[in-house]
Enzyme design. Sequence first.
Site, PDB file in Angstrom:
ATOM      1  N   CYS A 111      77.100 -33.947  27.788  1.00 20.12           N
ATOM      2  CA  CYS A 111      76.830 -33.549  29.171  1.00 20.12           C
ATOM      3  C   CYS A 111      75.909 -32.341  29.282  1.00 20.12           C
ATOM      4  CB  CYS A 111      78.140 -33.281  29.902  1.00 20.12           C
ATOM      5  SG  CYS A 111      79.306 -34.650  29.820  1.00 20.12           S
ATOM      6  N   HIS A 263      77.069 -28.837  35.791  1.00 23.43           N
ATOM      7  CA  HIS A 263      77.506 -30.182  35.413  1.00 23.43           C
ATOM      8  C   HIS A 263      78.612 -30.619  36.363  1.00 23.43           C
ATOM      9  CE1 HIS A 263      78.933 -33.628  33.378  1.00 23.43           C
ATOM     10  NE2 HIS A 263      79.942 -33.048  32.753  1.00 23.43           N
ATOM     11  N   ASN A 293      81.284 -38.057  37.317  1.00 22.05           N
ATOM     12  CA  ASN A 293      80.709 -37.440  36.123  1.00 22.05           C
ATOM     13  C   ASN A 293      79.769 -38.442  35.466  1.00 22.05           C
ATOM     14  OD1 ASN A 293      80.142 -36.413  33.580  1.00 22.05           O
ATOM     15  ND2 ASN A 293      82.237 -35.778  33.144  1.00 22.05           N
TER      16      ASN A 293
END
Length: 336
Positions: A111, A263, A293
Amino acid sequence: MGLHILGTGSYMPEGVLANDDFKRFIETNDEWIRTRTGISERRVATGEPTWYMGAQAAKNAIEAAGIDPAEIGLIIDTTITQDYCTPSMSCIVQRETGAVNAACFDLNAACSGFVYAMDMAHRFLKTEPSSKYALVLANEQLSRITNYEDRTSCILFGDGAAAAVVEYKEGVLYSSHLGADGTGAKFLFAKSALPASPFIDREKADRQWHDFDAAPEGRYAHGMKQDGKEVYRFATQAMPKAAQAAAEKIGFDLSDLDKIVPHQANIRIIETAMKNMKLPMEKAVVNIAHHGNTSSASIPIALDEGIRSGEIKRGDKICLVGFGAGLTYAAIIMEY
């Protein structure tokens, strides 16, 4: 000398997986998911390859930048859900965009990947003056590796892609910090199945893989696994740590930031990280409600949406900051 963003673009697959849709295969509901994650829905690919999503985002970024793709000297693709072991996704994106003069490679920092790749592009353009532009993209199809029998994790993940065209420029704000803590690798991972090789000794494999998979039946299967409490603990400390480290390199005060693009893992993580940075939530660009996500694609998707909506304006001092499996963490402070 810093990095200047010329244009951004994104691509969202047409499939929409709303919270209530999960009731078809796990015990959950919309309120439970929203209150714990901040997510209402996420996009899922319904046939698009990962490379296709990345190529569409890249084309949108190139169009926004208004450049000739032949002048792109580097393409970095940050996917963890590549379609092939080889060739790289970046080579296929080069084919699709006409960036015929670009060097190409893929980068896996989970990520944190987009932030890592932006910094790699900065370093490349700094030392390769013959290259005018770099294309950085993140394209993720997490629906491929999500375990939809795990009610605590499957609700988190979605698919999507985004990209940025950047150049090296004088007189602009720039600083970065990249880091990792490999001791936490076992807290978040998605393992490929062991190859169907006649030379595999399953007993030996069991011994070697024990750190990641406590249950033998899971050692030969695909799927994402995470320890939510450990990931939360790491993330809420690592993102402020990365941002502060980048700021200290140039004597910058985080309170002078106009926007933070974090993020998009979980709204509670974002809120706690912002609190630990002593910054108001109003400065965070948040789009997790509609995307979930999307791993390395989450930061550039939020960046593109923030730019196109006017939430991020030219001249704004911004921080791109993330964390991910590895465990990795990274931050860039720059001027848009």
